[in-house]
Design a protein around this motif. Structure first.
Motif, PDB file in Angstrom:
ATOM      1  N   ILE A   1       0.832  -1.206   0.000  1.00 38.19           N
ATOM      2  CA  ILE A   1       0.000   0.000   0.000  1.00 38.19           C
ATOM      3  C   ILE A   1       0.866   1.255   0.000  1.00 38.19           C
ATOM      4  CG2 ILE A   1      -1.676   1.332   1.338  1.00 38.19           C
ATOM      5  CD1 ILE A   1      -2.896  -1.048  -0.103  1.00 38.19           C
ATOM      6  N   TYR A   2       1.916   1.243   0.812  1.00 34.28           N
ATOM      7  CA  TYR A   2       2.770   2.426   0.859  1.00 34.28           C
ATOM      8  C   TYR A   2       3.531   2.611  -0.450  1.00 34.28           C
ATOM      9  CZ  TYR A   2       5.620   6.140   2.813  1.00 34.28           C
ATOM     10  OH  TYR A   2       6.199   7.355   3.052  1.00 34.28           O
ATOM     11  N   GLY A   3       3.865   1.512  -1.092  1.00 35.87           N
ATOM     12  CA  GLY A   3       4.538   1.602  -2.384  1.00 35.87           C
ATOM     13  C   GLY A   3       3.695   2.268  -3.442  1.00 35.87           C
ATOM     14  N   LEU A   4       2.372   2.218  -3.294  1.00 34.94           N
ATOM     15  CA  LEU A   4       1.455   2.854  -4.237  1.00 34.94           C
ATOM     16  C   LEU A   4       1.087   4.275  -3.836  1.00 34.94           C
ATOM     17  CD1 LEU A   4      -0.885  -0.208  -4.800  1.00 34.94           C
ATOM     18  CD2 LEU A   4       0.625   0.789  -6.514  1.00 34.94           C
TER      19      LEU A   4
ATOM     20  N   LEU B   1       6.152   4.808  -6.079  1.00 38.43           N
ATOM     21  CA  LEU B   1       5.237   4.523  -7.187  1.00 38.43           C
ATOM     22  C   LEU B   1       5.912   4.805  -8.522  1.00 38.43           C
ATOM     23  CD1 LEU B   1       2.445   3.855  -8.362  1.00 38.43           C
ATOM     24  CD2 LEU B   1       1.800   6.245  -7.965  1.00 38.43           C
ATOM     25  N   HIS B   2       6.585   5.947  -8.639  1.00 44.50           N
ATOM     26  CA  HIS B   2       7.255   6.296  -9.894  1.00 44.50           C
ATOM     27  C   HIS B   2       8.350   5.283 -10.241  1.00 44.50           C
ATOM     28  CE1 HIS B   2       6.032  10.774 -10.461  1.00 44.50           C
ATOM     29  NE2 HIS B   2       5.035  10.028 -10.058  1.00 44.50           N
ATOM     30  N   ASP B   3       9.095   4.856  -9.250  1.00 48.51           N
ATOM     31  CA  ASP B   3      10.153   3.867  -9.494  1.00 48.51           C
ATOM     32  C   ASP B   3       9.573   2.570 -10.033  1.00 48.51           C
ATOM     33  OD1 ASP B   3      12.003   5.700  -8.595  1.00 48.51           O
ATOM     34  OD2 ASP B   3      12.180   4.832  -6.585  1.00 48.51           O
ATOM     35  N   GLN B   4       8.459   2.124  -9.440  1.00 52.28           N
ATOM     36  CA  GLN B   4       7.836   0.872  -9.873  1.00 52.28           C
ATOM     37  C   GLN B   4       7.208   1.017 -11.259  1.00 52.28           C
ATOM     38  OE1 GLN B   4       8.092  -1.963  -8.291  1.00 52.28           O
ATOM     39  NE2 GLN B   4       9.083  -1.148  -6.464  1.00 52.28           N
ATOM     40  N   CYS B   5       6.633   2.184 -11.545  1.00 50.36           N
ATOM     41  CA  CYS B   5       6.021   2.417 -12.858  1.00 50.36           C
ATOM     42  C   CYS B   5       7.047   2.262 -13.978  1.00 50.36           C
ATOM     43  CB  CYS B   5       5.405   3.812 -12.914  1.00 50.36           C
ATOM     44  SG  CYS B   5       3.828   3.965 -12.049  1.00 50.36           S
ATOM     45  N   LYS B   6       8.215   2.837 -13.781  1.00 50.83           N
ATOM     46  CA  LYS B   6       9.251   2.785 -14.810  1.00 50.83           C
ATOM     47  C   LYS B   6       9.656   1.347 -15.117  1.00 50.83           C
ATOM     48  CE  LYS B   6      10.994   7.388 -13.658  1.00 50.83           C
ATOM     49  NZ  LYS B   6      12.061   8.161 -12.991  1.00 50.83           N
ATOM     50  N   GLU B   7       9.608   0.493 -14.105  1.00 48.05           N
ATOM     51  CA  GLU B   7      10.025  -0.897 -14.300  1.00 48.05           C
ATOM     52  C   GLU B   7       9.038  -1.699 -15.127  1.00 48.05           C
ATOM     53  OE1 GLU B   7      11.468  -3.024 -10.951  1.00 48.05           O
ATOM     54  OE2 GLU B   7      12.477  -1.296 -10.073  1.00 48.05           O
ATOM     55  N   VAL B   8       7.768  -1.264 -15.183  1.00 47.28           N
ATOM     56  CA  VAL B   8       6.773  -1.991 -15.992  1.00 47.28           C
ATOM     57  C   VAL B   8       6.395  -1.220 -17.252  1.00 47.28           C
ATOM     58  CG1 VAL B   8       5.857  -3.242 -13.994  1.00 47.28           C
ATOM     59  CG2 VAL B   8       4.816  -1.051 -14.674  1.00 47.28           C
TER      60      VAL B   8
ATOM     61  N   LYS C   1       0.625  -6.749 -10.253  1.00 45.46           N
ATOM     62  CA  LYS C   1       1.203  -8.084 -10.044  1.00 45.46           C
ATOM     63  C   LYS C   1       2.615  -7.978  -9.481  1.00 45.46           C
ATOM     64  CE  LYS C   1       0.925 -12.546 -12.333  1.00 45.46           C
ATOM     65  NZ  LYS C   1       0.501 -13.267 -13.549  1.00 45.46           N
ATOM     66  N   LYS C   2       3.379  -7.013  -9.957  1.00 44.74           N
ATOM     67  CA  LYS C   2       4.751  -6.840  -9.493  1.00 44.74           C
ATOM     68  C   LYS C   2       4.794  -6.480  -8.007  1.00 44.74           C
ATOM     69  CE  LYS C   2       9.057  -4.471 -10.662  1.00 44.74           C
ATOM     70  NZ  LYS C   2       9.411  -4.172  -9.259  1.00 44.74           N
ATOM     71  N   LEU C   3       3.880  -5.567  -7.618  1.00 44.71           N
ATOM     72  CA  LEU C   3       3.857  -5.130  -6.225  1.00 44.71           C
ATOM     73  C   LEU C   3       3.112  -6.088  -5.306  1.00 44.71           C
ATOM     74  CD1 LEU C   3       3.237  -1.300  -6.645  1.00 44.71           C
ATOM     75  CD2 LEU C   3       5.154  -2.342  -5.455  1.00 44.71           C
TER      76      LEU C   3
ATOM     77  N   ARG D   1      -2.944  13.013 -20.133  1.00 41.28           N
ATOM     78  CA  ARG D   1      -2.606  12.818 -21.539  1.00 41.28           C
ATOM     79  C   ARG D   1      -1.799  14.029 -21.995  1.00 41.28           C
ATOM     80  NH1 ARG D   1      -8.572  10.872 -23.693  1.00 41.28           N
ATOM     81  NH2 ARG D   1      -8.368   8.676 -23.152  1.00 41.28           N
ATOM     82  N   ALA D   2      -0.508  13.861 -22.221  1.00 37.55           N
ATOM     83  CA  ALA D   2       0.357  14.998 -22.584  1.00 37.55           C
ATOM     84  C   ALA D   2       1.498  14.516 -23.479  1.00 37.55           C
ATOM     85  CB  ALA D   2       0.933  15.654 -21.332  1.00 37.55           C
ATOM     86  N   GLY D   3       1.758  15.281 -24.518  1.00 32.76           N
ATOM     87  CA  GLY D   3       2.880  14.964 -25.396  1.00 32.76           C
ATOM     88  C   GLY D   3       2.794  13.601 -26.044  1.00 32.76           C
ATOM     89  N   GLY D   4       1.579  13.139 -26.308  1.00 30.28           N
ATOM     90  CA  GLY D   4       1.410  11.834 -26.934  1.00 30.28           C
ATOM     91  C   GLY D   4       1.586  10.665 -25.985  1.00 30.28           C
ATOM     92  N   LYS D   5       1.708  10.941 -24.679  1.00 31.69           N
ATOM     93  CA  LYS D   5       1.900   9.878 -23.695  1.00 31.69           C
ATOM     94  C   LYS D   5       0.807   9.931 -22.626  1.00 31.69           C
ATOM     95  CE  LYS D   5       6.978   9.688 -24.009  1.00 31.69           C
ATOM     96  NZ  LYS D   5       8.245   9.803 -23.234  1.00 31.69           N
ATOM     97  N   GLN D   6       0.618   8.788 -21.983  1.00 36.90           N
ATOM     98  CA  GLN D   6      -0.253   8.715 -20.814  1.00 36.90           C
ATOM     99  C   GLN D   6       0.657   8.684 -19.591  1.00 36.90           C
ATOM    100  OE1 GLN D   6      -3.408   8.971 -21.044  1.00 36.90           O
ATOM    101  NE2 GLN D   6      -4.346   7.685 -22.593  1.00 36.90           N
ATOM    102  N   LEU D   7       0.658   9.761 -18.811  1.00 39.52           N
ATOM    103  CA  LEU D   7       1.555   9.894 -17.664  1.00 39.52           C
ATOM    104  C   LEU D   7       0.792   9.590 -16.385  1.00 39.52           C
ATOM    105  CD1 LEU D   7       3.250  13.289 -18.670  1.00 39.52           C
ATOM    106  CD2 LEU D   7       3.956  10.974 -19.300  1.00 39.52           C
ATOM    107  N   LEU D   8       1.211   8.548 -15.686  1.00 29.06           N
ATOM    108  CA  LEU D   8       0.515   8.149 -14.466  1.00 29.06           C
ATOM    109  C   LEU D   8       0.790   9.153 -13.345  1.00 29.06           C
ATOM    110  CD1 LEU D   8       0.151   4.594 -13.030  1.00 29.06           C
ATOM    111  CD2 LEU D   8       0.764   6.474 -11.518  1.00 29.06           C
ATOM    112  N   ILE D   9      -0.266   9.681 -12.741  1.00 31.06           N
ATOM    113  CA  ILE D   9      -0.091  10.673 -11.669  1.00 31.06           C
ATOM    114  C   ILE D   9      -0.616  10.200 -10.323  1.00 31.06           C
ATOM    115  CG2 ILE D   9      -0.035  12.690 -13.179  1.00 31.06           C
ATOM    116  CD1 ILE D   9      -3.003  13.144 -12.458  1.00 31.06           C
ATOM    117  N   ASP D  10      -1.485   9.186 -10.298  1.00 26.91           N
ATOM    118  CA  ASP D  10      -2.061   8.774  -9.022  1.00 26.91           C
ATOM    119  C   ASP D  10      -2.565   7.341  -9.104  1.00 26.91           C
ATOM    120  OD1 ASP D  10      -2.463   9.443  -6.417  1.00 26.91           O
ATOM    121  OD2 ASP D  10      -4.140  10.804  -6.764  1.00 26.91           O
ATOM    122  N   PHE D  11      -2.449   6.621  -7.984  1.00 26.82           N
ATOM    123  CA  PHE D  11      -2.975   5.262  -7.864  1.00 26.82           C
ATOM    124  C   PHE D  11      -3.720   5.189  -6.536  1.00 26.82           C
ATOM    125  CE2 PHE D  11      -2.404   0.772  -9.346  1.00 26.82           C
ATOM    126  CZ  PHE D  11      -3.145   0.156  -8.344  1.00 26.82           C
TER     127      PHE D  11
END
Length: 426
Positions: free
Chosen positions: A113-116, A122-129, A274-276, A288-298
């Motif tokens: 839960i704290y990792g999310l 959260l950002h570190d884990q996002c980059k890995e997937v 699944k990773k977490l 939605r910015a610059g052609g990408k979907q940028l995760l900001i919150d979980f």
């Protein structure tokens, strides 16, 4: 199915719209609802589907509330328990071992839960997937700010690293130029405090982060929400785009539109869970910015506009209930129905009362032009047939009346809040 023999669920935070959505979803199925609440003016408390009401300490006093919860569970074991806020998600996970002796839970451990809920992890884990995130800096102190000021493109946002036990609940503040970063950083630390339990768990949690400012955040936030089981194989999701929020630049979602799920993005969210080792309901927000979907919150919990997903054939509270009770077969059947659901038009979600108040206040103040006000009224009228309201339900009217009274009291007691959020739009 004999619903009378089914275990009850204990719900908290009756002033949250996610709680009201859960009450209605489960109550209509005959599942007994015990509502624990300290506030009188709390909409879900007065739903016709609440079976029983019990008094408890305010959840803001987390230690007193948790002690009450443990005593309640010991006296009346067997309730299903699930969180509605970041605070409760983290606290339930922190005390999971004790709580699970008395409650039926579907709760990951505290590190998950704290990792999310901590943006750095959260950002570190996002980059890995393979999930993209906004440009973000996590200064550990004033010494790091000079590097941030040199690298960042201003304006930037100064935001809390986590919302857990965050006393002021501010979403963030805009910093216009590099010279303002240090004084605003110091001001943030001075004005915004965290609960003792969190700082004992992570002494660095109170340090704000610096995030790139995206103009798209006001009108182009995509939400992916749903449920994932313990294995990560059962995964259901719905898509929505936030079209209006309060305040409009950086605030809480007021209006959403139904949009198709991006299959590639959903698969990456599944991989993150699944990773977490996360299981349960979720709401994930993207810019939605610059052609990408940028995760900001979980959000690993019941969330405000959950009624929108329920109306679109995804009964998330029921998924949690069946999973917590160990009913894997029922869970699979419900998920199969959800995956096969096909809507019959453009669904929208709107808190109609606040929506009308916002249009009137900003129309009169000139923040919205007459054409913009007309646009939003036409938007609602055009989609009225499939409009889902945050509070109004023709079979359950009392929560709407209580919600109206709750907001009127807030605006009378805190007129500056009303002016900032409705008129000045900040």
């Amino acid at each position: 199915m004999n619903t009378q023999a089914r275990p009850p669920i204990l719900l908290t935070m009756a002033d949250y719209y996610g709680t009201l959505a859960a009450v209605r979803c489960l109550g209509r199925l005959g599942i007994p609802i015990t509502m624990a609440e300290s506030k009188l003016l709390a909409p879900a408390r007065w739903s016709r589907y609440v079976t029983r009401r019990v008094e408890c300490p305010d959840v803001g006093d987390s230690e007193a509330f948790l002690e009450w919860l443990l005593r309640f569970g010991e006296a009346e074991p067997g309730h299903v328990l699930y969180p509605t806020s970041d605070d409760m998600a983290w606290l339930f996970a922190l005390r999971r071992e004790e709580l699970s002796k008395h409650f039926r839970m579907y709760q990951p451990d505290v590190d998950v839960i704290y990792g999310l809920l901590n943006k750095k992890t959260l950002h570190d884990q996002c980059k890995e997937v393979g999930l993209d995130v906004p440009d973000t800096w996590f200064p550990e102190g004033e010494a790091d700010l000079e590097k941030v000021a040199a690298e960042a493109r201003f304006p930037v946002l100064l935001k809390p690293r986590t919302q857990i036990l965050f006393e002021s609940h501010v979403k963030g503040a805009q910093v216009e130029r590099a010279s303002e970063l240090l004084p605003r950083y110091r001001e943030f630390l001075e004005r915004n405090k965290y609960g003792r339990k969190l700082l004992e768990y992570d002494a660095r949690a109170n340090r704000p982060m610096v995030q790139a400012f995206y103009t798209e955040a006001a009108q182009n936030i995509f939400s992916l929400s749903g449920f994932v089981d313990r294995t990560g194989e059962l995964f259901v999701a719905r898509g929505a785009v936030k079209v209006l929020q309060r305040p409009r630049k950086l605030g809480i979602g007021l209006c959403f539109e139904d949009v198709p799920v991006d299959a590639g993005l959903a698969e990456k969210v599944r991989a993150l869970c699944k990773k977490l080792g996360y299981h349960g309901t979720f709401e994930v927000e993207f810019i939605r910015a610059g052609g990408k979907q940028l995760l900001i919150d979980f959000n690993p919990r019941f969330y405000s506009q959950m009624g929108f997903d329920i109306a679109r054939g995804s009964p998330l509270p029921l998924f949690v209930y069946e999973a917590a009770c160990g009913h894997e077969e029922r869970l699979g059947e419900e998920a199969k129905e959800t995956l096969g659901w096909k809507g019959g038009g453009q669904y929208i979600y709107c808190h109609r009362g606040i929506f009308e108040l916002l249009l009137r206040a900003q129309g009169l103040s000139g923040r919205l032009s007459s054409d913009e006000v007309k646009h939003w009224r036409e938007w609602y009228a055009r989609n009225r047939e499939h409009a889902v309201d945050a509070v109004i339900d023709t079979g359950d009217w009392v929560p709407w009346m209580v919600d109206t009274a709750m907001h009127l009291r807030t605006y009378v007691r805190y007129p500056k809040f009303f002016i900032r959020s409705m008129v000045l739009d900040r």
